[in-house]
Design a protein around this motif. Sequence first.
Motif, PDB file in Angstrom:
ATOM      1  N   ILE A 233      17.499   9.004 -48.122  1.00 39.13           N
ATOM      2  CA  ILE A 233      16.888   8.340 -49.276  1.00 39.13           C
ATOM      3  C   ILE A 233      17.873   7.353 -49.873  1.00 39.13           C
ATOM      4  CG2 ILE A 233      16.011   8.714 -51.628  1.00 39.13           C
ATOM      5  CD1 ILE A 233      14.965  11.434 -50.677  1.00 39.13           C
ATOM      6  N   LEU A 234      19.153   7.695 -49.788  1.00 36.51           N
ATOM      7  CA  LEU A 234      20.226   6.840 -50.307  1.00 36.51           C
ATOM      8  C   LEU A 234      21.281   6.644 -49.233  1.00 36.51           C
ATOM      9  CD1 LEU A 234      21.740   5.393 -52.639  1.00 36.51           C
ATOM     10  CD2 LEU A 234      22.648   7.610 -53.301  1.00 36.51           C
ATOM     11  N   LYS A 235      21.461   5.398 -48.807  1.00 35.95           N
ATOM     12  CA  LYS A 235      22.497   5.106 -47.814  1.00 35.95           C
ATOM     13  C   LYS A 235      23.865   5.036 -48.475  1.00 35.95           C
ATOM     14  CE  LYS A 235      19.577   2.724 -44.449  1.00 35.95           C
ATOM     15  NZ  LYS A 235      18.304   3.217 -45.007  1.00 35.95           N
ATOM     16  N   GLY A 236      23.920   4.478 -49.679  1.00 36.44           N
ATOM     17  CA  GLY A 236      25.152   4.503 -50.463  1.00 36.44           C
ATOM     18  C   GLY A 236      26.245   3.578 -49.989  1.00 36.44           C
ATOM     19  N   GLU A 237      25.877   2.415 -49.445  1.00 33.89           N
ATOM     20  CA  GLU A 237      26.897   1.469 -48.983  1.00 33.89           C
ATOM     21  C   GLU A 237      27.766   0.972 -50.128  1.00 33.89           C
ATOM     22  OE1 GLU A 237      27.481   0.963 -45.885  1.00 33.89           O
ATOM     23  OE2 GLU A 237      25.747   2.138 -45.230  1.00 33.89           O
ATOM     24  N   ASN A 238      27.251   1.005 -51.356  1.00 32.07           N
ATOM     25  CA  ASN A 238      28.028   0.540 -52.511  1.00 32.07           C
ATOM     26  C   ASN A 238      28.827   1.655 -53.173  1.00 32.07           C
ATOM     27  OD1 ASN A 238      27.211  -2.223 -52.494  1.00 32.07           O
ATOM     28  ND2 ASN A 238      25.237  -1.626 -53.342  1.00 32.07           N
ATOM     29  N   LEU A 239      28.769   2.860 -52.622  1.00 29.85           N
ATOM     30  CA  LEU A 239      29.470   3.994 -53.216  1.00 29.85           C
ATOM     31  C   LEU A 239      30.761   4.279 -52.459  1.00 29.85           C
ATOM     32  CD1 LEU A 239      26.474   6.423 -53.886  1.00 29.85           C
ATOM     33  CD2 LEU A 239      27.631   4.917 -55.522  1.00 29.85           C
ATOM     34  N   LYS A 240      31.879   4.114 -53.153  1.00 39.02           N
ATOM     35  CA  LYS A 240      33.187   4.327 -52.534  1.00 39.02           C
ATOM     36  C   LYS A 240      33.332   5.751 -52.020  1.00 39.02           C
ATOM     37  CE  LYS A 240      38.150   3.902 -53.484  1.00 39.02           C
ATOM     38  NZ  LYS A 240      39.166   3.585 -54.532  1.00 39.02           N
ATOM     39  N   LEU A 241      32.780   6.715 -52.755  1.00 41.15           N
ATOM     40  CA  LEU A 241      32.907   8.115 -52.350  1.00 41.15           C
ATOM     41  C   LEU A 241      32.262   8.355 -50.991  1.00 41.15           C
ATOM     42  CD1 LEU A 241      32.656  11.258 -54.485  1.00 41.15           C
ATOM     43  CD2 LEU A 241      31.197  11.106 -52.471  1.00 41.15           C
ATOM     44  N   LEU A 242      31.070   7.798 -50.768  1.00 46.77           N
ATOM     45  CA  LEU A 242      30.401   7.988 -49.479  1.00 46.77           C
ATOM     46  C   LEU A 242      31.134   7.264 -48.355  1.00 46.77           C
ATOM     47  CD1 LEU A 242      26.544   7.900 -50.133  1.00 46.77           C
ATOM     48  CD2 LEU A 242      27.970   9.842 -49.497  1.00 46.77           C
ATOM     49  N   ARG A 243      31.671   6.107 -48.658  1.00 47.54           N
ATOM     50  CA  ARG A 243      32.448   5.387 -47.628  1.00 47.54           C
ATOM     51  C   ARG A 243      33.678   6.205 -47.229  1.00 47.54           C
ATOM     52  NH1 ARG A 243      31.559   0.867 -51.114  1.00 47.54           N
ATOM     53  NH2 ARG A 243      33.790   0.820 -51.652  1.00 47.54           N
ATOM     54  N   THR A 244      34.349   6.787 -48.214  1.00 44.01           N
ATOM     55  CA  THR A 244      35.520   7.633 -47.943  1.00 44.01           C
ATOM     56  C   THR A 244      35.122   8.864 -47.143  1.00 44.01           C
ATOM     57  OG1 THR A 244      36.542   6.914 -50.015  1.00 44.01           O
ATOM     58  CG2 THR A 244      37.423   8.913 -48.999  1.00 44.01           C
ATOM     59  N   PHE A 245      34.023   9.472 -47.523  1.00 48.93           N
ATOM     60  CA  PHE A 245      33.542  10.665 -46.830  1.00 48.93           C
ATOM     61  C   PHE A 245      33.248  10.367 -45.357  1.00 48.93           C
ATOM     62  CE2 PHE A 245      29.710  12.951 -45.370  1.00 48.93           C
ATOM     63  CZ  PHE A 245      30.253  14.229 -45.258  1.00 48.93           C
ATOM     64  N   ARG A 246      32.639   9.215 -45.094  1.00 43.58           N
ATOM     65  CA  ARG A 246      32.307   8.877 -43.706  1.00 43.58           C
ATOM     66  C   ARG A 246      33.561   8.717 -42.857  1.00 43.58           C
ATOM     67  NH1 ARG A 246      28.228   5.155 -46.328  1.00 43.58           N
ATOM     68  NH2 ARG A 246      26.292   6.355 -46.328  1.00 43.58           N
ATOM     69  N   VAL A 247      34.607   8.151 -43.428  1.00 40.36           N
ATOM     70  CA  VAL A 247      35.875   8.012 -42.704  1.00 40.36           C
ATOM     71  C   VAL A 247      36.457   9.392 -42.405  1.00 40.36           C
ATOM     72  CG1 VAL A 247      38.258   7.186 -42.874  1.00 40.36           C
ATOM     73  CG2 VAL A 247      36.389   5.723 -43.655  1.00 40.36           C
ATOM     74  N   LEU A 248      36.457  10.267 -43.406  1.00 41.50           N
ATOM     75  CA  LEU A 248      36.968  11.629 -43.212  1.00 41.50           C
ATOM     76  C   LEU A 248      36.167  12.375 -42.156  1.00 41.50           C
ATOM     77  CD1 LEU A 248      37.543  12.604 -46.954  1.00 41.50           C
ATOM     78  CD2 LEU A 248      39.321  12.173 -45.247  1.00 41.50           C
ATOM     79  N   LYS A 249      34.866  12.132 -42.155  1.00 43.81           N
ATOM     80  CA  LYS A 249      33.997  12.796 -41.186  1.00 43.81           C
ATOM     81  C   LYS A 249      34.285  12.305 -39.769  1.00 43.81           C
ATOM     82  CE  LYS A 249      29.059  13.763 -40.531  1.00 43.81           C
ATOM     83  NZ  LYS A 249      27.691  13.414 -41.012  1.00 43.81           N
ATOM     84  N   ILE A 250      34.460  11.002 -39.618  1.00 43.54           N
ATOM     85  CA  ILE A 250      34.780  10.426 -38.300  1.00 43.54           C
ATOM     86  C   ILE A 250      36.111  10.968 -37.786  1.00 43.54           C
ATOM     87  CG2 ILE A 250      35.422   8.280 -37.124  1.00 43.54           C
ATOM     88  CD1 ILE A 250      33.342   6.875 -38.950  1.00 43.54           C
ATOM     89  N   LEU A 251      37.095  11.082 -38.700  1.00 45.92           N
ATOM     90  CA  LEU A 251      38.426  11.578 -38.324  1.00 45.92           C
ATOM     91  C   LEU A 251      38.486  13.097 -38.254  1.00 45.92           C
ATOM     92  CD1 LEU A 251      40.622   9.186 -40.520  1.00 45.92           C
ATOM     93  CD2 LEU A 251      40.145   8.997 -38.073  1.00 45.92           C
ATOM     94  N   LYS A 252      37.344  13.753 -38.528  1.00 43.67           N
ATOM     95  CA  LYS A 252      37.253  15.219 -38.507  1.00 43.67           C
ATOM     96  C   LYS A 252      38.276  15.868 -39.454  1.00 43.67           C
ATOM     97  CE  LYS A 252      35.580  15.242 -33.715  1.00 43.67           C
ATOM     98  NZ  LYS A 252      34.171  15.339 -34.095  1.00 43.67           N
ATOM     99  N   LEU A 253      38.356  15.306 -40.660  1.00 46.60           N
ATOM    100  CA  LEU A 253      39.319  15.792 -41.650  1.00 46.60           C
ATOM    101  C   LEU A 253      38.658  16.444 -42.858  1.00 46.60           C
ATOM    102  CD1 LEU A 253      41.946  12.879 -41.694  1.00 46.60           C
ATOM    103  CD2 LEU A 253      42.234  15.188 -40.753  1.00 46.60           C
ATOM    104  N   THR A 254      37.345  16.615 -42.810  1.00 54.42           N
ATOM    105  CA  THR A 254      36.686  17.206 -43.978  1.00 54.42           C
ATOM    106  C   THR A 254      37.175  18.642 -44.220  1.00 54.42           C
ATOM    107  OG1 THR A 254      34.793  17.907 -42.624  1.00 54.42           O
ATOM    108  CG2 THR A 254      34.617  15.777 -43.771  1.00 54.42           C
TER     109      THR A 254
END
Length: 299
Positions: A233-254
């Motif tokens: 429902i929300l892609k959140g491209e303008n949300l810094k928190l979601l952008r950071t989360f996606r990087v952590l997820k890609i790097l498997k650091l969550t």
Amino acid sequence: MISVLIPIFNYNTTPLVASIHQQLEMLPFNFEIICICDASTEFLSENESIKSYAHTQLISLKDNIGRSKIRNLLVEKSNYNWLLFLDADVFPKSKLFIKKYLDLIENRHSEVYCGGLIYKQEKPKSEKILRWVYGKKREEISVKRRKERPFQFVTGANILIHKSVFNSLRFNEEIVNYGYEDVVFIEDLKLNLIEVNHIYNPVFHLGIENNLVFLKKTKEGLENLYLLNSKNILKGENLKLLRTFRVLKILKLTWFVVLFFNIFEKLLEYNLLSSKPYLLLFDIYKIGFFCTVYNAKRE
């Protein structure tokens, strides 16, 4: 010509209505002020006086319908083509606040105008300092900066929009929990290539919650953000928190962030609830909590 729409929940909105009504009466335009009280339990007698103003109505709901549905309902009740949304806990900085918006309506260079949000200079008591610091640093944004990222710094607390644009999108009524419903609406504006014109016509945000309440609402909002994002429902491209989360997820650091958060959560809260909260620690707290929600939902 203009419908001023104010959703109310447990706040004394009479001073705001009085100020807006006084400004509107001085101008040669048709207007209405519509307030809907979303099953409030506080300030009921104070808000009753709203009914005494001409061209103004107060509608009280028995059941709480939430932040999305109440905004849609306000529009359904409105009679004019220009909609000015104001939160119940704001107050215009200028006595020409309404005139400035009406001048824009007459010229009509855009369909959406965002006037901005500001905070009082004097610090509140220490038990409310976190919300004030966050507001001053993250929500009180200059027009120049808002224009540079027009969809990132829009606030639904002070926005003028043409009814045809609103009705083409409306607030998403699937959103029933607290938080980010306005971000979804703004994202829909962006996806539909609807321009947002940022101007300097601010309101003061007066409803400063205490630190514990703000922290609690932050966590509720983050849980809803995860839900909205996971449902697309929300892609959140303008949300810094979601952008950071996606990087952590890609790097498997969550997992590491969750471990860190579990160890240091109380220390982070100790600072955030103190008289000198640091927003960097607040950002760390939020991404830690968000990753914790993500891990919990996966299990």
